[in-house]
Design a protein around this motif. Structure first.
Motif, mmCIF file in Angstrom:
data_model
loop_
_atom_site.group_PDB
_atom_site.id
_atom_site.type_symbol
_atom_site.label_atom_id
_atom_site.label_comp_id
_atom_site.label_asym_id
_atom_site.label_seq_id
_atom_site.Cartn_x
_atom_site.Cartn_y
_atom_site.Cartn_z
ATOM 1 N N ASP A 218 -26.394 -15.797 14.835
ATOM 2 C CA ASP A 218 -27.266 -15.369 13.748
ATOM 3 C C ASP A 218 -28.704 -15.391 14.249
ATOM 4 O OD1 ASP A 218 -28.696 -14.879 11.477
ATOM 5 O OD2 ASP A 218 -28.003 -16.648 10.366
ATOM 6 N N PRO A 219 -29.338 -14.233 14.443
ATOM 7 C CA PRO A 219 -30.702 -14.228 14.978
ATOM 8 C C PRO A 219 -31.717 -14.884 14.058
ATOM 9 C CG PRO A 219 -30.072 -12.034 14.245
ATOM 10 C CD PRO A 219 -28.835 -12.873 14.173
ATOM 11 N N ALA A 220 -31.336 -15.143 12.817
ATOM 12 C CA ALA A 220 -32.252 -15.827 11.900
ATOM 13 C C ALA A 220 -32.091 -17.344 11.938
ATOM 14 C CB ALA A 220 -32.036 -15.327 10.466
ATOM 15 N N ASP A 221 -31.096 -17.823 12.718
ATOM 16 C CA ASP A 221 -30.872 -19.263 12.822
ATOM 17 C C ASP A 221 -31.753 -19.823 13.939
ATOM 18 O OD1 ASP A 221 -30.026 -21.845 12.934
ATOM 19 O OD2 ASP A 221 -27.944 -21.388 13.495
ATOM 20 N N THR B 91 -32.354 -22.873 14.628
ATOM 21 C CA THR B 91 -31.918 -24.157 15.174
ATOM 22 C C THR B 91 -31.220 -23.974 16.515
ATOM 23 O OG1 THR B 91 -29.773 -24.051 14.038
ATOM 24 C CG2 THR B 91 -31.633 -25.069 12.842
ATOM 25 N N VAL B 92 -30.840 -22.739 16.852
ATOM 26 C CA VAL B 92 -30.188 -22.431 18.119
ATOM 27 C C VAL B 92 -31.248 -21.888 19.077
ATOM 28 C CG1 VAL B 92 -28.441 -21.031 19.279
ATOM 29 C CG2 VAL B 92 -28.016 -21.912 16.967
ATOM 30 N N PRO B 93 -31.376 -22.430 20.292
ATOM 31 C CA PRO B 93 -32.388 -21.937 21.225
ATOM 32 C C PRO B 93 -32.215 -20.457 21.518
ATOM 33 C CG PRO B 93 -31.467 -24.012 21.984
ATOM 34 C CD PRO B 93 -30.632 -23.569 20.820
ATOM 35 N N ALA B 94 -33.315 -19.720 21.509
ATOM 36 C CA ALA B 94 -33.264 -18.285 21.714
ATOM 37 C C ALA B 94 -33.076 -17.917 23.191
ATOM 38 C CB ALA B 94 -34.541 -17.631 21.186
ATOM 39 N N TRP B 95 -33.372 -18.853 24.107
ATOM 40 C CA TRP B 95 -33.312 -18.511 25.528
ATOM 41 C C TRP B 95 -31.970 -18.807 26.171
ATOM 42 C CZ3 TRP B 95 -36.989 -21.900 23.459
ATOM 43 C CH2 TRP B 95 -36.624 -23.250 23.494
ATOM 44 N N GLN B 96 -31.009 -19.270 25.411
ATOM 45 C CA GLN B 96 -29.695 -19.478 26.000
ATOM 46 C C GLN B 96 -29.086 -18.133 26.349
ATOM 47 O OE1 GLN B 96 -27.261 -21.940 23.445
ATOM 48 N NE2 GLN B 96 -27.639 -23.667 24.796
ATOM 49 N N LEU B 97 -28.576 -18.042 27.590
ATOM 50 C CA LEU B 97 -28.026 -16.777 28.086
ATOM 51 C C LEU B 97 -26.578 -16.959 28.472
ATOM 52 C CD1 LEU B 97 -30.981 -15.764 30.434
ATOM 53 C CD2 LEU B 97 -30.618 -15.035 28.087
ATOM 54 N N CYS B 98 -25.818 -15.852 28.453
ATOM 55 C CA CYS B 98 -24.442 -15.854 28.886
ATOM 56 C C CYS B 98 -24.133 -14.523 29.534
ATOM 57 C CB CYS B 98 -23.493 -16.107 27.711
ATOM 58 S SG CYS B 98 -21.774 -16.433 28.237
ATOM 59 N N ALA B 99 -23.345 -14.569 30.602
ATOM 60 C CA ALA B 99 -22.939 -13.351 31.302
ATOM 61 C C ALA B 99 -21.486 -13.511 31.698
ATOM 62 C CB ALA B 99 -23.828 -13.115 32.518
ATOM 63 N N THR B 100 -20.891 -12.432 32.198
ATOM 64 C CA THR B 100 -19.504 -12.468 32.611
ATOM 65 C C THR B 100 -19.406 -12.817 34.087
ATOM 66 O OG1 THR B 100 -18.921 -10.779 30.974
ATOM 67 C CG2 THR B 100 -17.383 -11.117 32.794
ATOM 68 N N LEU B 101 -18.563 -13.779 34.410
ATOM 69 C CA LEU B 101 -18.384 -14.230 35.780
ATOM 70 C C LEU B 101 -17.553 -13.220 36.544
ATOM 71 C CD1 LEU B 101 -18.556 -16.421 37.996
ATOM 72 C CD2 LEU B 101 -16.461 -17.411 37.004
#
Length: 347
Positions: free
Chosen positions: A331-334, A336-346
């Protein structure tokens, strides 16, 4: 015979001819220097540049009695001092604070597997499937040949590379750091200005780009993960350059591959591989070089296979077998969750 000190025609009327009677009207040196007017020299009178035979002294108080060369020298010294004060106050370098406190910036990227994670084919040789180019531990660091720079000697560069290698060995290869929670060894290599930030990161890790424990070192939760072997495979490079005339910079970019198994089991069929890429930037001033310490400035980390939902600030959380759970909806309006956390496919 008459007195030889008297003129041949005798002493003039009204006087003895002795100089003693004029002593009361002879001007001493201090009286002459204190005069408000000064007679021109013969050279100045012949030059014809002055309309009168005398000049008025400049009222400089006690300085008025000094020779002109001395006055000029004093003025030059005063101007040099004023210039030094001005440039010392206005120099842009004074606007840069000495490094201390929150110096490290951390970037964490989780690499999620696109297919189920399977154990290695041979637990006795877990790294058999790796491509060529990986070395055992520090043999894979790729340390460059030290050479002098514009402002640092070859010995100083070699010392910086040795400290950087020691840090990498402690932070990324040492079993006590990887799975036993040791922090003292890594802390001892950091410059004192960063140790408070390091302590805060270990005691209260959080995803705020400055206080992730996994930005400083690789570590796994000993309650969840164990090393299948103490050997770590490494490939990558190191380089050095001057950040400025007083700062030497060492950059490293390495991939570390660990053979892991679930904690609390010795079953060999559950050994799998976990990769961590760490791109670091370290800085050294001459005080750091003398003390054998470094300042870690940037740490960019990619690690997997890891679930996108995993929080990696405290420990890396490998997926050892199977597929990780699907990442939760964001939820981009939340906030409480850090905005800079990233995820990619291994891959």
């Amino acid at each position: 015979m008459g007195d030889p000190r008297e003129p041949p025609e005798g002493a003039p009327d009204g006087g003895s001819g002795n100089e003693d009677e004029y002593r009361s009207v002879v001007f001493d040196e201090s009286f002459v220097r204190a005069a408000r007017i000064q007679e021109l020299s013969a050279r100045e009178r012949l030059g014809g540049h002055y309309p009168r035979a005398v000049r008025t002294r400049i009222g400089l108080g006690p300085l008025g009695s000094l020779p002109r060369q001395a006055v000029a020298l004093l003025l030059l010294v005063a101007m040099a001092f004023a210039a030094a004060v001005y440039f010392g106050v206005s120099s842009p370098r004074r606007l840069v604070a000495a490094p201390s406190g929150d110096q490290l910036t951390v970037s964490l990227t989780a690499l999620s597997p696109s297919s189920p994670v399977r154990p290695v084919a041979d637990y006795r040789n877990p790294f058999a499937a790796l491509p060529t180019g990986y070395g055992d531990g520090s043999a894979g660091f790729g340390e460059p040949v030290p050479a002098a720079t514009a402002h640092f000697t070859r010995i100083e560069v070699m010392r910086a590379l040795d400290v950087a290698e020691r840090y990498l060995t402690l932070a990324d290869l040492t079993p006590a750091v990887l799975t036993e929670g040791d922090t003292a060894q890594v802390r001892a290599v950091l410059t004192p200005g960063e140790q408070a930030q390091y302590d805060d990161s270990m005691n209260s890790p959080r995803d705020d780009e400055h206080h992730a424990a996994t930005g400083w070192q690789v570590r796994f939760d000993p309650g969840q993960v164990a090393l299948a072997t103490d050997t770590v495979k490494v490939t990558g490079t190191m380089a050095f350059a001057e950040a400025d005339s007083g700062t030497l910079e060492v950059t490293t970019d390495h991939t570390f591959v660990y053979a892991l198994r679930p904690a609390g089991t010795e079953r060999p069929l559950q050994v799998s591989l976990y990769s961590v890429r760490r791109a670091l930037r370290m800085e050294f001033d001459r005080t750091d070089l003398s003390a054998g310490r470094l300042r870690l400035v940037d740490a960019a980390t990619q690690a997997g296979p890891t679930s996108c939902a995993a929080r990696q600030a405290d420990h890396f959380q490998p997926v050892l077998t199977g597929l990780p759970p699907a990442p939760p909806a964001v939820d981009p309006a939340d906030h409480t969750v850090p905005a800079w956390q990233l995820c990619a496919t291994l891959r």
